[in-house]
Design a protein around this motif. Structure first.
Motif, PDB file in Angstrom:
ATOM      1  N   LYS A 151    -127.992  27.481-102.269  1.00  0.00           N
ATOM      2  CA  LYS A 151    -127.005  28.527-102.061  1.00  0.00           C
ATOM      3  C   LYS A 151    -126.214  28.726-103.353  1.00  0.00           C
ATOM      4  O   LYS A 151    -126.232  27.886-104.245  1.00  0.00           O
ATOM      5  CB  LYS A 151    -126.070  28.148-100.916  1.00  0.00           C
ATOM      6  CG  LYS A 151    -126.771  28.055 -99.562  1.00  0.00           C
ATOM      7  CD  LYS A 151    -125.792  27.670 -98.469  1.00  0.00           C
ATOM      8  CE  LYS A 151    -126.498  27.594 -97.118  1.00  0.00           C
ATOM      9  NZ  LYS A 151    -125.571  27.189 -96.028  1.00  0.00           N
ATOM     10  N   SER A 152    -125.480  29.848-103.408  1.00  0.00           N
ATOM     11  CA  SER A 152    -124.737  30.169-104.629  1.00  0.00           C
ATOM     12  C   SER A 152    -123.781  29.055-105.032  1.00  0.00           C
ATOM     13  O   SER A 152    -123.704  28.666-106.205  1.00  0.00           O
ATOM     14  CB  SER A 152    -123.974  31.485-104.437  1.00  0.00           C
ATOM     15  OG  SER A 152    -124.854  32.559-104.248  1.00  0.00           O
ATOM     16  N   ARG A 202    -125.193  34.271-108.223  1.00  0.00           N
ATOM     17  CA  ARG A 202    -125.474  35.347-107.276  1.00  0.00           C
ATOM     18  C   ARG A 202    -126.955  35.304-106.920  1.00  0.00           C
ATOM     19  O   ARG A 202    -127.804  35.201-107.815  1.00  0.00           O
ATOM     20  CB  ARG A 202    -125.104  36.703-107.876  1.00  0.00           C
ATOM     21  CG  ARG A 202    -123.604  36.847-108.122  1.00  0.00           C
ATOM     22  CD  ARG A 202    -123.288  38.064-108.942  1.00  0.00           C
ATOM     23  NE  ARG A 202    -121.853  38.181-109.174  1.00  0.00           N
ATOM     24  CZ  ARG A 202    -121.309  38.924-110.121  1.00  0.00           C
ATOM     25  NH1 ARG A 202    -122.078  39.628-110.936  1.00  0.00           N
ATOM     26  NH2 ARG A 202    -119.999  38.982-110.270  1.00  0.00           N
ATOM     27  N   ARG A 203    -127.237  35.421-105.644  1.00  0.00           N
ATOM     28  CA  ARG A 203    -128.625  35.373-105.187  1.00  0.00           C
ATOM     29  C   ARG A 203    -129.000  36.701-104.545  1.00  0.00           C
ATOM     30  O   ARG A 203    -128.619  36.977-103.414  1.00  0.00           O
ATOM     31  CB  ARG A 203    -128.813  34.251-104.163  1.00  0.00           C
ATOM     32  CG  ARG A 203    -128.648  32.847-104.691  1.00  0.00           C
ATOM     33  CD  ARG A 203    -129.074  31.853-103.613  1.00  0.00           C
ATOM     34  NE  ARG A 203    -128.433  32.135-102.327  1.00  0.00           N
ATOM     35  CZ  ARG A 203    -128.916  31.753-101.147  1.00  0.00           C
ATOM     36  NH1 ARG A 203    -130.054  31.076-101.086  1.00  0.00           N
ATOM     37  NH2 ARG A 203    -128.273  32.028-100.025  1.00  0.00           N
ATOM     38  N   SER A 204    -129.731  37.534-105.279  1.00  0.00           N
ATOM     39  CA  SER A 204    -130.294  38.722-104.643  1.00  0.00           C
ATOM     40  C   SER A 204    -131.595  38.359-103.932  1.00  0.00           C
ATOM     41  O   SER A 204    -132.062  39.090-103.069  1.00  0.00           O
ATOM     42  CB  SER A 204    -130.542  39.823-105.673  1.00  0.00           C
ATOM     43  OG  SER A 204    -131.390  39.360-106.707  1.00  0.00           O
ATOM     44  N   SER A 205    -132.163  37.215-104.307  1.00  0.00           N
ATOM     45  CA  SER A 205    -133.352  36.688-103.639  1.00  0.00           C
ATOM     46  C   SER A 205    -132.934  35.496-102.794  1.00  0.00           C
ATOM     47  O   SER A 205    -132.548  34.448-103.323  1.00  0.00           O
ATOM     48  CB  SER A 205    -134.394  36.275-104.680  1.00  0.00           C
ATOM     49  OG  SER A 205    -135.509  35.658-104.058  1.00  0.00           O
ATOM     50  N   LYS A 206    -133.006  35.626-101.486  1.00  0.00           N
ATOM     51  CA  LYS A 206    -132.496  34.592-100.580  1.00  0.00           C
ATOM     52  C   LYS A 206    -133.510  33.477-100.312  1.00  0.00           C
ATOM     53  O   LYS A 206    -133.212  32.541 -99.560  1.00  0.00           O
ATOM     54  CB  LYS A 206    -132.081  35.230 -99.249  1.00  0.00           C
ATOM     55  CG  LYS A 206    -131.015  36.313 -99.391  1.00  0.00           C
ATOM     56  CD  LYS A 206    -129.756  35.803-100.065  1.00  0.00           C
ATOM     57  CE  LYS A 206    -128.709  36.895-100.150  1.00  0.00           C
ATOM     58  NZ  LYS A 206    -127.492  36.448-100.856  1.00  0.00           N
ATOM     59  N   ASP A 207    -134.703  33.568-100.935  1.00  0.00           N
ATOM     60  CA  ASP A 207    -135.671  32.506-100.725  1.00  0.00           C
ATOM     61  C   ASP A 207    -135.439  31.315-101.657  1.00  0.00           C
ATOM     62  O   ASP A 207    -136.145  30.306-101.572  1.00  0.00           O
ATOM     63  CB  ASP A 207    -137.100  33.033-100.894  1.00  0.00           C
ATOM     64  CG  ASP A 207    -137.364  33.557-102.303  1.00  0.00           C
ATOM     65  OD1 ASP A 207    -136.388  33.736-103.067  1.00  0.00           O
ATOM     66  OD2 ASP A 207    -138.541  33.802-102.627  1.00  0.00           O
TER      67      ASP A 207
END
Length: 410
Positions: A122-123, A113-118
């Protein structure tokens, strides 16, 4: 890497709340801090969806036990923080699995899970890289179904978390978000389950128990205290108050003064009146009990309609539409069933008439109550009640000799 550094808690349905969500979160965090008081080296961080407890060398198991009965927690995970790069994430995963004694050849479900998109991956790419690393460098294999263990990689703003899922929490709402209720605790199977369900919906509970010595014994009183001892573990403070009401004189008088068929109904009306008065004195906003529709004569819809008007407080009946097997299942789950079935009568099982009214009428109840001075008798009950604070940490004994005798019989 220091394994077992973090206990990660996900909140339940609190995310569904709107502008008042902060009130529910604040209460849950307050309750969490209460539970963590015995663990002064832990530190707590939280957001609207989860909490992270840094263990700081505190053993994991006692912290887990302390939080396993705290309503508002949906699930538990344990793990470690790690650097926010894919190589370190892969490297730190295998020691974490080893530390938690995950058996060799186990199938590991990986979810990212990526709450930080930087983050540059990708997941799905994080999952693929980690799965390949496990295959190449460990005795584990990545699998979706059916996994032995679930590993969650959570990419945050400044770091990443590696988490092993431990299972479900108790769920529900934080105790205290829905006020406080006064529960009629009889000693049977039903009322402790009602207390549990009230707390699960965020209602803090105090209990009122009616006793009629010498018709009821010290063993019956001990049974109620033992039930409260079990229930206290679900309160944030892990304590619960039990108010005991001396009911003998009132109970004997009403059964001598009223038709036997109406005795149970009028007795319940007296209990509601006393509970109402005590609740108002304690600043408690509602009454509750373990009534289930149709289970006994005093729990028909008509009986409830004849009994409830004596109080203006809301009356909650969490078990109203549950069958007995459902109730027993919950009683076993919360470890109250074996206590409830101890063969000691409470005042609700005394003086049971052969043909109790199943469709009593309120106007007849009022007529029969004119035959004895119930207002004065209720005042006497309220003058002589006692309050006991029962803790989850230590059983509350009426006396040690009696407790040992009960233990010998079980």
């Amino acid at each position: 890497m220091t394994p077992q550094n973090i206990l990660y808690l996900r909140f339940g349905e609190l995310f569904l709340k709107g502008k008042n969500r902060h009130r529910f979160i604040d209460t849950l965090i307050h309750n969490l801090k209460q539970r963590l008081t015995p663990f002064p080296h832990t530190t707590l961080h939280h957001n609207y969806y989860s909490a992270t407890i840094m263990l700081n060398k505190t053993p994991l198991a006692p912290v887990e036990r302390a939080l396993s009965t705290l309503f508002g927690i949906q699930s538990f995970a344990v793990g470690v923080p790690t650097a926010k790069n894919i190589e370190t994430i892969c490297t730190d995963t295998i020691p974490l699995l080893h530390h938690h004694n995950i058996p060799k050849n186990s199938r590991i479900r990986i979810q990212a899970r990526r709450s930080s998109k930087d983050f540059p991956y990708k997941s799905i790419e994080i999952g693929q890289r980690l799965a390949q690393h496990l295959t190449d460098h460990s005795p584990y294999t990545a699998a979706v179904q059916p996994p032995h263990t679930t590993l969650t990689v959570q990419i945050r703003k400044k770091d990443a978390l590696l988490l092993l899922e431990k299972g479900k929490g108790p769920g529900g709402m934080p105790v205290g978000t829905a006020g406080k209720g006064l529960l009629m605790l009889s000693g049977g199977i039903d009322s402790p389950v009602a207390a549990y369900l009230l707390m699960k919906r965020g209602i803090a509970v105090e209990a009122i128990h009616f006793e009629s010595p010498p018709h009821t014994t010290q063993r019956a009183r001990q049974k109620v205290f033992d039930l409260a001892h079990r229930l206290a573990s679900y309160m944030p403070s892990q304590t619960i108050r039990v108010h005991t009401i001396p009911f003998t004189h009132l109970q004997e008088t009403l059964f001598q003064s009223t038709p036997s068929s109406y005795g149970m109904t009028i007795m319940r009306r007296m209990m509601y009146r006393i509970s109402h008065a005590l609740a108002q004195k304690k600043g408690i906003s509602l009454l509750a009990n373990g009534e289930s529709i149709g289970q006994v004569a005093s729990q028909t819809v008509e009986s409830m309609a004849a009994i409830t008007p004596v109080t203006s407080l809301p009356v909650l009946r969490p078990l109203a539409c549950m069958d007995k097997e459902e109730i027993i299942s919950i009683a076993r789950h919360i470890d109250t069933y074996d206590i409830s079935i101890r063969p000691y009568d409470d005042c609700c099982t005394l003086f049971v008439p052969p043909n109790p009214a199943t469709r009593p009428r309120e106007e007849l109840c009022q007529k029969y109550e004119e035959h004895f001075p119930f207002t004065e008798l209720i005042s006497q009950c309220l003058e002589k009640y006692t309050t006991h604070t029962i803790s989850a940490d230590k059983p509350y004994h009426v006396n040690q000799e009696l407790t040992e005798t009960i233990d010998d019989l079980l």
